[in-house]
Structure formats: structure tokens, C-alpha cells
Design a protein around this motif. Structure first.
Motif, short mmCIF file in Angstrom:
data_model
loop_
_atom_site.label_atom_id
_atom_site.label_comp_id
_atom_site.label_asym_id
_atom_site.label_seq_id
_atom_site.Cartn_x
_atom_site.Cartn_y
_atom_site.Cartn_z
N TYR A 1 -11.71 10.83 8.05
CA TYR A 1 -10.18 11.60 8.38
C TYR A 1 -9.93 12.40 9.52
O TYR A 1 -10.78 12.70 10.47
CB TYR A 1 -9.78 12.16 6.97
CG TYR A 1 -9.62 11.58 5.53
CD1 TYR A 1 -10.02 9.96 5.29
CD2 TYR A 1 -10.18 11.69 4.81
CE1 TYR A 1 -10.13 9.31 3.90
CE2 TYR A 1 -11.30 11.43 3.30
CZ TYR A 1 -10.83 9.56 3.65
OH TYR A 1 -10.86 10.11 1.68
N LEU B 1 -0.34 8.45 3.36
CA LEU B 1 -0.97 8.12 2.76
C LEU B 1 -2.35 9.33 2.75
O LEU B 1 -3.11 9.05 1.76
CB LEU B 1 -2.03 6.42 3.03
CG LEU B 1 -0.89 5.57 3.14
CD1 LEU B 1 -1.53 4.48 3.25
CD2 LEU B 1 -0.01 5.22 1.60
N GLY B 2 -1.96 9.99 3.48
CA GLY B 2 -3.58 11.06 3.13
C GLY B 2 -4.65 10.78 3.85
O GLY B 2 -5.41 11.45 4.03
N PHE B 3 -4.51 10.38 5.43
CA PHE B 3 -6.09 9.83 5.65
C PHE B 3 -5.67 10.90 7.10
O PHE B 3 -6.48 10.49 7.98
CB PHE B 3 -6.23 8.86 5.94
CG PHE B 3 -5.68 7.96 4.80
CD1 PHE B 3 -6.92 8.28 3.87
CD2 PHE B 3 -5.07 6.75 5.36
CE1 PHE B 3 -6.37 7.56 2.79
CE2 PHE B 3 -5.61 6.20 4.17
CZ PHE B 3 -6.10 6.53 2.26
N ILE C 1 1.24 -1.00 0.35
CA ILE C 1 -0.05 -0.01 -0.18
C ILE C 1 0.78 1.42 0.01
O ILE C 1 0.48 2.11 -1.11
CB ILE C 1 -0.48 0.33 1.39
CG1 ILE C 1 -1.70 -1.23 1.35
CG2 ILE C 1 -2.03 1.06 1.13
CD1 ILE C 1 -2.62 -1.83 2.23
N VAL D 1 -10.07 4.36 -0.51
CA VAL D 1 -10.18 5.00 1.03
C VAL D 1 -10.10 6.80 0.90
O VAL D 1 -10.87 6.75 1.46
CB VAL D 1 -8.95 4.79 2.17
CG1 VAL D 1 -9.06 5.38 2.72
CG2 VAL D 1 -8.95 3.13 2.05
N LEU D 2 -9.33 6.95 -0.26
CA LEU D 2 -9.47 7.82 -0.31
C LEU D 2 -10.97 8.51 -0.20
O LEU D 2 -11.10 9.91 -0.59
CB LEU D 2 -8.33 9.20 -1.14
CG LEU D 2 -6.68 9.54 -0.62
CD1 LEU D 2 -6.07 9.96 -1.49
CD2 LEU D 2 -7.45 9.95 0.19
N THR E 1 -11.55 4.20 6.43
CA THR E 1 -12.80 4.43 5.66
C THR E 1 -14.26 4.86 6.39
O THR E 1 -14.60 5.76 5.13
CB THR E 1 -13.49 3.09 4.68
OG1 THR E 1 -11.52 3.14 3.99
CG2 THR E 1 -13.65 3.78 3.58
N LEU F 1 -7.56 0.45 7.68
CA LEU F 1 -7.73 1.64 6.38
C LEU F 1 -9.37 1.60 6.61
O LEU F 1 -9.86 1.76 5.53
CB LEU F 1 -7.55 0.81 4.64
CG LEU F 1 -6.15 1.28 4.68
CD1 LEU F 1 -5.75 0.53 3.46
CD2 LEU F 1 -6.08 2.22 5.14
N LEU G 1 -2.56 -3.08 8.74
CA LEU G 1 -2.15 -1.98 7.88
C LEU G 1 -4.45 -1.81 7.14
O LEU G 1 -4.80 -0.44 7.02
CB LEU G 1 -1.44 -2.14 6.79
CG LEU G 1 -1.27 -0.18 6.53
CD1 LEU G 1 -1.41 0.83 7.60
CD2 LEU G 1 -0.19 0.28 5.83
N LEU G 2 -4.35 -3.08 6.79
CA LEU G 2 -5.57 -2.59 6.18
C LEU G 2 -7.19 -2.99 7.22
O LEU G 2 -7.87 -2.68 6.69
CB LEU G 2 -5.61 -4.29 5.31
CG LEU G 2 -4.78 -4.42 4.05
CD1 LEU G 2 -5.30 -5.83 3.63
CD2 LEU G 2 -5.70 -3.53 3.54
N ALA H 1 -5.99 0.82 -3.11
CA ALA H 1 -6.60 0.53 -2.01
C ALA H 1 -6.39 1.58 -1.15
O ALA H 1 -7.28 2.31 -0.56
CB ALA H 1 -6.15 -0.38 -1.10
N GLN H 2 -5.57 2.63 -1.75
CA GLN H 2 -5.54 3.93 -0.77
C GLN H 2 -6.09 4.58 -1.42
O GLN H 2 -6.47 5.59 -0.80
CB GLN H 2 -3.70 4.34 -1.05
CG GLN H 2 -3.16 6.01 -0.07
CD GLN H 2 -3.10 6.76 -1.59
OE1 GLN H 2 -3.51 6.60 -2.90
NE2 GLN H 2 -2.91 7.81 -0.94
#
Lengths: 324, 292
Positions: free
Chosen positions: B156, B237-239, A253, A272-273, B152, B148, B144-145, A268-269
Motif C-alpha cells: 500500500y 478502499l484502504g490501499f 468492487i 487485497v487488504l 497486492t 488491484l 481497477l482489477l 476482491a477488496q
């Protein structure tokens, strides 16, 4: 024996089903407003819809059904190999994954192989070298490698190998050269994890009486290390094979995002975004399947490789290793 | 972490026994320069997290276009970013977010993990069987998943990321606590306390819990490092938190676009984070060796 194998397979299937259910529960029960989430993912403004359109969208997402019906539909869909449609791209999730799985598999498998080789080599050297300063450095190296965040290693490699020396391309999916830095990034962490376990196992094996016997009857250190110690020391390390594979999968990821490789990790990244729930559910389910399968295979192989372990006690639990 | 699980009673040699009696544990620790350095660095980062202004007088959000993209110097320890903001000050002001997220994650993991582990180890039988299967399921989803999917669902920000990472490290705590409780439960002093008329509740609180706690504490230090990496990865990752607030991961991600010309924007904050994780791991390792 057959009973043990069947029991283990059933157990793995149950764990997998439970993992799917848990992920479904997180994704469909936790959001305060799932409709808003899915509309946002599909890029539609909620206010722009008439009540009729809203109801139609709700029906399209399946959100007008009870949670049990939704769960049942998803579960039977997954069992038939159908993960639904992506909300943001309106194509079947399986197609999206299918286009990218090759690149990710190549990355993960190469990283796992490199990690196995590098980790074993490091553990072997660290226990074989007799000059103390070097030995100390080698035994401390894995702890160092496991401390660096992967995105940092990746950026460091890009800066030096790509921008300064110009050896490898900084981004992209083209050719073997583009694979070198991503694989190295993953391998630094996973081989460190493996080496830590192997070094400990080596130390324990080398203090066994049969090692002393082998030395006493005149065999060289190299022969003892290679033929007697290595095979026995490698056995316990096998139990973390599942963890190693799991780590290479999750690492993809971050690594695919940094190196802009089109793969499942980057998918996946992005999912989520854009809060693309079906894609996230599918990727998590697939990763759990890979992880559980590898652990199952290791468990089934273990009694064959080490006959001292009876089938009843053969359930070996892997040490928990850190999500990196 | 296997070391934690399989740890047996410490058997002291006579020499070690005298050392512990006379020198004391603090004395042994003070003689380890690596440990001292690591502790100092961790203390520094924690104090920065609560008073970011303490070590930097510059404004982390004040833009100075005339002095943008300056390499590290005496005036700007970590250089400046594209808007001329002082990077050192931005890293320091990013610590409250990341450290608080780490503390929340650890609190979740400690409370849930200790609870599950104690109930599981203490009651045993069906309860134990069921709870350990739950843990197996959590472990079946790579960390990590799992994080994630939680992000989701929750959206964030610093808190969702902290929750996601915390849930991911619960299994480790639960297993370690359970193993320790199982070990301590069979020791003679527990039997003696029971024979002396203490209730199970009292035995659990006064005898089992205090004695099971050591390896769990070591794991907590170790997992603080793990949590920091995970939190930084998720914000990378931007979260993470929304701009202009910057967590460490966000800073490193932002600097990525200027890697060719201004390497310090990504690499210096990265070194800052890596040093912290390294220090935490070293501290945990020293404690582990000491406990043996």
C-alpha cells in the motif's frame, strides 16, 4: 465465415491466456519477498517459525519450486477449474467465489440492463428535444454523470435515500430493496458512458441523406427518430457493450464495499487488504474472462446485425473507457 | 475518446479562419466562462498541492476534542471531524498526496504510452502487430482489477497506487499516439522533409512528434480526471497512504462511519474531488472542440 469465427475464438483464448500470464507475473514476480507476503496473508509470524517449519510452509505455498513450475501448476490448475486455496481462509478459492458470485451477477446484470435503458432513453431524448436550453442540459448530463467518483454517488444516495428519507436500507444483501441503490450507483456512471457514445452516433445518423428522404416523404419526426435513426445509431454503441459490462464488474468492487454486500467485489477488496494472492489472481482471471467473452460475442454478432461489414474487416475495437 | 482517434484535419470555414487569425485562441477561450471557472479551480487545487498552508491557517493534525463534529461554519469551512481536526485544512493537506500520485500516474502513462505508440506507428509491420497485441492484453483486464493486482504485489501507499493507476491508462495513450503518428506519417510535409534529405530520426522528432501531440495532450487532461477518480477510489478502499496522513479517498472513507450524524465529513471532500474531475473534463472537452 467459419474461418473468421474460429479465428476470433482462438484470438480471444490467446488474449485470455496472456492476461492470466500477465496477472501471474505481477503477483508472483513483483513482490520482493513472496514468502513474507504469503505468510502475512496466512497470519503467521515469520520469526515464530523454525527453519524446518519455514521450509514446510514454503513447500506448502509451492514457493520452493522454480517460477516456471509454479506458473505451470497454476495454469494447469486453472484449466482444470482449480484456483488453489485462499491463504487467509484456508478454503478453495473457487468455493469462496461460488458463494458470492450469485449476488454479484445479480447486481452486475441489473446494473447493465438499467444502464442500457437509461442511457438509450437519455440519448434519445437529448437528440429528440427541440427546445435548446433543455437539449443543452440533456447533452451535458452524461459528462456530469461520468465525473462523479462512484463511492461519492453511493454515499450521497445512502445519506439522502436511506438516512433522510428512509426509503431503502443502507447496507445488506437482503431482497430487491437492497439492490436499488447499488444498481443506481453503478448505472449513473455506465449509462453516462453509453449515452455519450449514443448521442454522438445519433447526431451522425440524423444528418444522413436517408433521414432527410424519410422526412421529405412525410413521415413524422417520431417515426423517423424511432424507426430509421435509432436502429442505425444503436449499432456503433454495441461495440462498447463489452466496456459497459466490464465497468459494471469493476464497479462492484467499490459498490459492494460501500453497501457491505457479500459479493465477489468485496471479496476482491478484502483479498487485497489481506494480500491473499490466489484469490486476487482468481478474481482478475474471472473478470477478464467475462470481459473477453462479451467482446467476442459482440464481435461475432456485429456482422450479422450490420451486413455492410464484411467478416474480414469486422474487428471492431471498442473505445477505451476509463476505469471508474 | 473515439473523437480523438477519428479526428481528421481541421477544415476551417472562412469565418473561422478570420476568427483564429484575429481573435486568437486565447480570446476564444476567455469568452467561455465555464472554461475560465474550471481552469481557475484546477489552478487553485494545483497551487494548494504545492503550498497547502496557503489557503488554511489551521493545523490538519491538531486535535481539539472540545470542538469535535462541528458542522460547516465560518471558522471551519468544512466542519470538524471526530477529533476536532479542521476538515477544510485536512482536505487541502490531502491534495499534495493525491495530486502527486496523479502526476506520477500521468508521467508513467505519457512516457510508456508515447513510447509504445510512436514505435508502433512509426515502424509498423511486425513490431506494430506485436505491440498492439500487448495493448489488447492490457485492455482485457478491467482497469481497477489490474490496479488491484499491482497494489497486492507492491503493497500500500501513494506510490504503488500511482504506479497501478498509471499502468492502467497506458493503453489509451499508446493507441491515441499510434493513430496520430499513422495519420501524420502520410502527410505531404513528411514526404517533403524526407525528400529534402532529413533522416528518419529527424523527421520523427521534428515533424511527426510535434504534430501528433495535440490529441495526446487532450487525452492527458481527460485522463488526469480518470486518474484522480481511480486514485481516490483505491485510497477509499484502504490501499492509500497510512494514517494520520489523509488522501482525499481516505478522508471520504473515514467520514463514512459518521454519515448518519455528520454528513459533511464524507460529502464535502467528495464534492471537492468531483468538482476537480468535472473541471478537468470540461477543459479537455473545450480543447477538443477548439481543435476541430
Amino acid at each position: 465465415m467459419t474461418r473468421y469465427v474460429v479465428g476470433r475464438i482462438v484470438q480471444a483464448a490467446v488474449v485470455l491466456w496472456a492476461a492470466f500470464t500477465l496477472t501471474f507475473a505481477i503477483l508472483y514476480l513483483l513482490p520482493s519477498n513472496p514468502m513474507q507476503l504469503q505468510l502475512a496473508a496466512a497470519g503467521i509470524e515469520q520469526d515464530s517459525l523454525t527453519p524446518d517449519q519455514f521450509a514446510a510452509m514454503q513447500h506448502k505455498f509451492g514457493l520452493d519450486q522454480s517460477i516456471w513450475e509454479q506458473y505451470w501448476q497454476h495454469l494447469s490448475g486453472v484449466l482444470h477449474g482449480d484456483f488453489g486455496d485462499s491463504l487467509s481462509q484456508q478454503v478453495p478459492v473457487l468455493d469462496l467465489i461460488g458463494q458470492r458470485i450469485g449476488s454479484t451477477l445479480l447486481l452486475s446484470v441489473s446494473a447493465a440492463v438499467v444502464s442500457l435503458l437509461a442511457g438509450s432513453a437519455l440519448a434519445y431524448l437529448a437528440t429528440f428535444v427541440r427546445w435548446n436550453p433543455l437539449r443543452l442540459v440533456l447533452t451535458r448530463l452524461p459528462a456530469l454523470g461520468a465525473s462523479f467518483p462512484q463511492f461519492f454517488i453511493a454515499l450521497f444516495l445512502i445519506q439522502f435515500l436511506s438516512f433522510q428519507l428512509g426509503w431503502f436500507p443502507a447496507t445488506g444483501t437482503e431482497g430487491v430493496v437492497s439492490l436499488v441503490m447499488p444498481v443506481a450507483t453503478i448505472a449513473v456512471v455506465t449509462s453516462s458512458v453509453l449515452a455519450q457514445v449514443l448521442i454522438k452516433s445519433f447526431d451522425e445518423t440524423l444528418s444522413q441523406p436517408y433521414i432527410i428522404t424519410a422526412r421529405a416523404k412525410g413521415l413524422s419526426r417520431t417515426a423517423v427518430h424511432l424507426r430509421h435513426a435509432f436502429r442505425n445509431a444503436a449499432l456503433p454503441a454495441m461495440t462498447i457493450l463489452g466496456v459497459i459490462v466490464g465497468l459494471t464488474v469493476t464497479s462492484s468492487i467499490v459498490v459492494e464495499t460501500v453497501f457491505t454486500r457479500e459479493g465477489v467485489g468485496k471479496l476482491a477488496q478484502e483479498a487485497v487488504l489481506s494480500q491473499d494472492v490466489p484469490v486476487v489472481l482468481a478474481v482478475v482471471t474471472l473478470a477478464a474472462t467475462v470481459f473477453v467473452t462479451v467482446n467476442l460475442v459482440v464481435d461475432l454478432l456485429y456482422p450479422l446485425l450490420d451486413p455492410r461489414i464484411s467478416h474480414v474487416r469486422a474487428k471492431v475495437t471498442a473505445p477505451e473507457v476509463v476505469p471508474a | 475518446m473515439t473523437a480523438v482517434l477519428t479526428e481528421t484535419d481541421p477544415i476551417l470555414t472562412p469565418a473561422e479562419e478570420t476568427r483564429t487569425r484575429h481573435g486568437g485562441r486565447l480570446g476564444t477561450l476567455a469568452r467561455k466562462p465555464g472554461f475560465l471557472l474550471a481552469s481557475l479551480y484546477v489552478l487553485f487545487v494545483i497551487s494548494v498541492a504545492f503550498r497547502p498552508g496557503l489557503f488554511s491557517s489551521q493545523d490538519p493534525y491538531g486535535t481539539h476534542p472540545e470542538s469535535s463534529m462541528q458542522p460547516p461554519s465560518g471558522a471551519h469551512l468544512f466542519g470538524t471531524d471526530v477529533y476536532g481536526r479542521d476538515l477544510w485544512s485536512r482536505v487541502l493537506h490531502g491534495s499534495p498526496l493525491t495530486i502527486k500520485a496523479t502526476l506520477i500516474a500521468l508521467a508513467i502513462a505519457l512516457i510508456a504510452g508515447l513510447g509504445l505508440g510512436i514505435v508502433s506507428g512509426f515502424f509498423g509491420g511486425l513490431t506494430d502487430g506485436f505491440l498492439m497485441r500487448v495493448i489488447d492484453v492490457l485492455l482485457a483486464i478491467p482497469g481497477l482489477l489490474l490496479a488491484l493486482s499491482i497494489v497486492t504485489a507492491l503493497g500500500y501507499g501513494t506510490i504503488p497506487v500511482a504506479v497501478a493507476v498509471g499502468v492502467g491508462i497506458v493503453p489509451g495513450f499508446a493507441r491515441t499516439t499510434r493513430a496520430e503518428v499513422l495519420r501524420v506519417k502520410t502527410l505531404p510535409y513528411v514526404e517533403a522533409a524526407r525528400a529534402g534529405g532529413a533522416s528518419w530520426g529527424r523527421v520523427l522528432l521534428r515533424h511527426i512528434l510535434p504534430n501528433s501531440w495535440g490529441p495526446v495532450a487532450v487525452l492527458a487532461v481527460l485522463d488526469a480526471g480518470v486518474a484522480i477518480i481511480a486514485i481516490a477510489s483505491l485510497s477509499f478502499l484502504g490501499f492509500g497512504a497510512a494514517p494520520p496522513a489523509a488522501e482525499w479517498g481516505t478522508l471520504i472513507a473515514d467520514g463514512r462511519n459518521y454519515l448518519v450524524t455528520s454528513w459533511w465529513l464524507s460529502l464535502l471532500p467528495g464534492v471537492f474531488v468531483a468538482l476537480l474531475v468535472l473541471s478537468l473534463n470540461h477543459i479537455a472537452k473545450t480543447f477538443q472542440e477548439l481543435g476541430r
